[in-house]
Design an enzyme around this catalytic site. Structure first.
Site, short mmCIF file in Angstrom:
data_model
loop_
_atom_site.label_atom_id
_atom_site.label_comp_id
_atom_site.label_asym_id
_atom_site.label_seq_id
_atom_site.Cartn_x
_atom_site.Cartn_y
_atom_site.Cartn_z
N ALA A 134 0.68 -1.34 -0.38
CA ALA A 134 0.17 -0.18 0.12
C ALA A 134 0.62 0.91 0.06
O ALA A 134 0.26 2.25 -0.09
CB ALA A 134 -1.03 0.14 1.17
N GLY A 135 2.07 1.08 0.42
CA GLY A 135 2.73 2.84 0.66
C GLY A 135 2.94 2.97 -1.00
O GLY A 135 3.63 2.42 -1.87
N PRO A 136 2.67 4.37 -0.65
CA PRO A 136 3.07 5.70 -0.02
C PRO A 136 1.59 5.79 0.31
O PRO A 136 1.03 6.92 1.21
CB PRO A 136 3.35 6.65 -0.19
CG PRO A 136 3.72 6.97 -1.92
CD PRO A 136 3.29 5.12 -2.25
N LYS B 239 -3.07 5.07 -4.44
CA LYS B 239 -4.11 4.00 -4.70
C LYS B 239 -5.11 3.71 -3.06
O LYS B 239 -6.14 3.17 -3.22
CB LYS B 239 -3.25 2.76 -4.87
CG LYS B 239 -2.26 2.70 -6.32
CD LYS B 239 -2.43 1.66 -7.45
CE LYS B 239 -1.52 2.60 -8.34
NZ LYS B 239 0.08 3.07 -8.08
N GLU C 93 2.06 -2.67 4.52
CA GLU C 93 3.05 -1.95 3.98
C GLU C 93 4.14 -2.89 4.76
O GLU C 93 4.18 -3.05 5.79
CB GLU C 93 2.75 -0.67 4.18
CG GLU C 93 4.62 0.02 3.46
CD GLU C 93 4.49 -0.74 2.13
OE1 GLU C 93 5.96 -0.83 1.74
OE2 GLU C 93 4.42 -0.26 1.68
N ASP D 161 0.46 -3.68 -6.08
CA ASP D 161 0.44 -2.80 -6.52
C ASP D 161 2.37 -2.94 -6.62
O ASP D 161 3.16 -2.30 -5.48
CB ASP D 161 0.83 -1.38 -5.93
CG ASP D 161 1.07 -0.36 -6.94
OD1 ASP D 161 1.76 -0.48 -8.05
OD2 ASP D 161 0.71 1.21 -6.33
N CYS E 162 4.30 0.87 -12.22
CA CYS E 162 4.73 1.26 -12.84
C CYS E 162 5.78 1.60 -13.80
O CYS E 162 6.78 1.35 -14.03
CB CYS E 162 4.61 2.80 -11.82
SG CYS E 162 4.97 4.07 -12.79
#
Length: 514
Positions: A319-321, A324, A343, A389, A442
């Site tokens: 989850a960081g940062p 999303k 995280e 992610d 990404c």
């Protein structure tokens, strides 16, 4: 772009011209080469030893990036505040810093033709000074005499009088050709077309190759590679996310005096025109945030993907940062669902907690610190929607973090892709039958996207691919323009900066089957 003509004094350029003697007469061409120490009519005590604060800040940021592996976007803003640099000077420092970082490869290729020793053998601080000077000469609206004299002053202040003479000579050689002329030289001297593009568009050759392979692997024309690399050198516009249920786009009090226009694709996206996001009330209160439109699209697609059965518990595995996670939590609150944000790094988990602080009561079940690779074994079948992610090379956000292109190496891929496989496998274990997993990076690199997914699915018979392109199209809002988002004919989605104006986000949606 700021006009910098007010920065330097309007000296006669002949006074510092190494091709002329103290009387202004031109010296023999044989005495002029990079590395010479030409004489000057100024006495040592009269020579400029300092440069303006904006250039000093840019230099200091480059050194911090090089010496501490820092990110410029985290170093520059506090340094500008500390030194009380504002307005046009702050804009100049920002363009000089980021422009030099983005185009470092281009300038190094040019400088290598003018310096009589290998660039890696130069003092790193001296090399940064040369890069800053080259960007002013070739990439900004700075008069040549100002760019040279101010950069020489910077060199005297930070690396010494001797190297400053070299800076003077080299930058004058740089200025003898226009940018277009230099780009033509680099293209002609490159061993092939791709190497020429890598040099002129300032990318390591391995990244240029990977990007070309990613275009082909996603059904796009490989001739787009020049446009893709060029897009990485265009500073991204600031995009905001209006978190659903927390703030309305039409709420003038929430946005203050900010000038906003609707996003191109996402209904939650707003483009900010020319002001500081930190000054917007909705940002300060956590009702909105700064988030790339591609990141918003992949999050919206996960939340909208069709489920079989209940829809009450969601998980952000990495989850960081927190960007999303905050959008997911806002969407979950509207559906009566809850979010667990996991995280692995404690300091990043604290950032996630801060990002979720404004969420409605009950929307966030927990912000936890833990290894995402263990969640599937610890909580099998416990979640309805899971976002992975995954940590990646970040090659899809090079326009946003330009120093990453010089920091990453091909050897990084082995460790990252191994981690990505483990995280995706854990997520598939953590989701219940009928639930959905979103695998996001990404990066468009095929090793981090398509190959990770295919390798994990080879070992499982309980997962099916969803039509990810259809899921993305279902959440696209074009504000009445009727523009259809261009996506390849595949069951996953790859976004591109030169096509979509977003970071190069990858999304694959998967459903667990019984």
């Amino acid at each position: 772009m700021p006009n910098t003509s007010s920065h330097p004094p309007q000296d006669d350029p002949r006074r510092d011209d190494p091709r002329r003697n103290s009387r202004g007469r031109e010296r023999s061409a044989a005495r002029f080469r990079a590395g010479d120490r030409p004489r000057t009519s100024q006495a040592p005590s009269e020579r400029r030893k300092r440069t303006d604060p904006a250039r000093m800040v840019a230099f200091d940021v480059l050194r911090e990036v090089d010496e501490s592996d820092a990110y410029a976007n985290l170093v520059l803003p506090p340094l500008l505040r500390e030194r009380q640099i504002r307005g046009r000077d702050a804009g100049f420092a920002t363009e000089l810093t980021y422009g030099t970082l983005r185009l470092r490869g281009r300038y190094d290729t040019i400088l290598a033709t003018l310096v009589d020793r290998p660039l890696p053998g130069l003092d790193p601080a001296l090399l940064d000074v040369l890069r800053l000077g080259a960007h002013q000469v070739l990439g900004m609206r700075v008069p040549v005499h100002a760019a040279v004299s101010e950069t020489v002053g910077l060199a005297r202040n930070r690396v010494g009088a001797g190297p400053a003479q070299m800076v003077n000579a080299v930058l004058r050689r740089v200025s003898e050709r226009s940018l277009d002329e230099w780009l033509s030289v680099l293209t002609k001297e490159a061993p092939d077309v791709l190497a020429g593009l890598a040099a002129t568009e300032s990318h390591p050759i391995w990244i240029a190759r990977a990007m070309r392979e990613a275009l082909a692997g996603n059904g796009r024309d490989v001739d787009e590679i020049g446009a893709l690399l060029a897009a990485d050198n265009v500073p991204p516009r600031v995009t905001l996310v209006a978190r659903p249920g927390l703030v309305d786009v039409s709420d003038e009090a929430a946005w203050g005096d900010a000038e906003l226009v609707g996003g191109r694709w996402a209904s939650t996206a707003l483009r900010l025109e020319g002001s500081d996001p930190a000054g917007i009330p909705a940002i300060r209160e956590g009702l909105a945030g700064v988030q790339d439109e591609g990141s918003q699209l992949v999050t919206l697609a996960l939340a909208d993907a069709p489920l079989e059965g209940r829809d009450g518990r969601w998980l952000d595995l990495c989850a960081g940062p927190g960007g999303k996670a905050a959008l997911l939590a806002a969407l979950a609150a509207q559906r009566g669902a809850t979010l667990v944000a996991n995280e692995v790094a404690p300091h990043r988990a604290r950032l996630v907690a801060n990002a979720l602080a404004a969420m409605p009561e009950g929307a966030v079940e927990e912000v936890r610190t833990g290894d995402g690779r263990e969640v599937g074994a610890d909580e099998p079948g416990a979640y309805d929607r899971v976002l992975v992610d995954a940590p990646c090379t970040g090659l899809g956000a090079l326009r946003r973090r330009p120093e990453s292109r010089w920091r990453r190496t091909p050897s990084d891929l082995a460790a990252l892709t191994g981690l990505q496989r483990e995280l995706l496998a854990s997520a598939l274990d953590a989701v219940r039958p009928g639930g959905v997993v979103a695998y996001v990076t990404c990066s468009p690199h095929l090793a981090e996207t398509q190959l990770v997914v295919s390798d994990v699915l080879k070992k499982r018979d309980d997962v099916e691919r969803l039509d990810t392109a259809a899921a993305v199209r279902s959440v696209v809002s074009t504000s009445g323009t009727g523009e259809e988002i261009p996506l390849s004919d595949r069951d996953d989605v790859q976004l591109w900066p030169h096509v979509h104006g977003t970071d190069a986000m990858h999304l694959t949606l998967l459903r667990k089957v019984a």
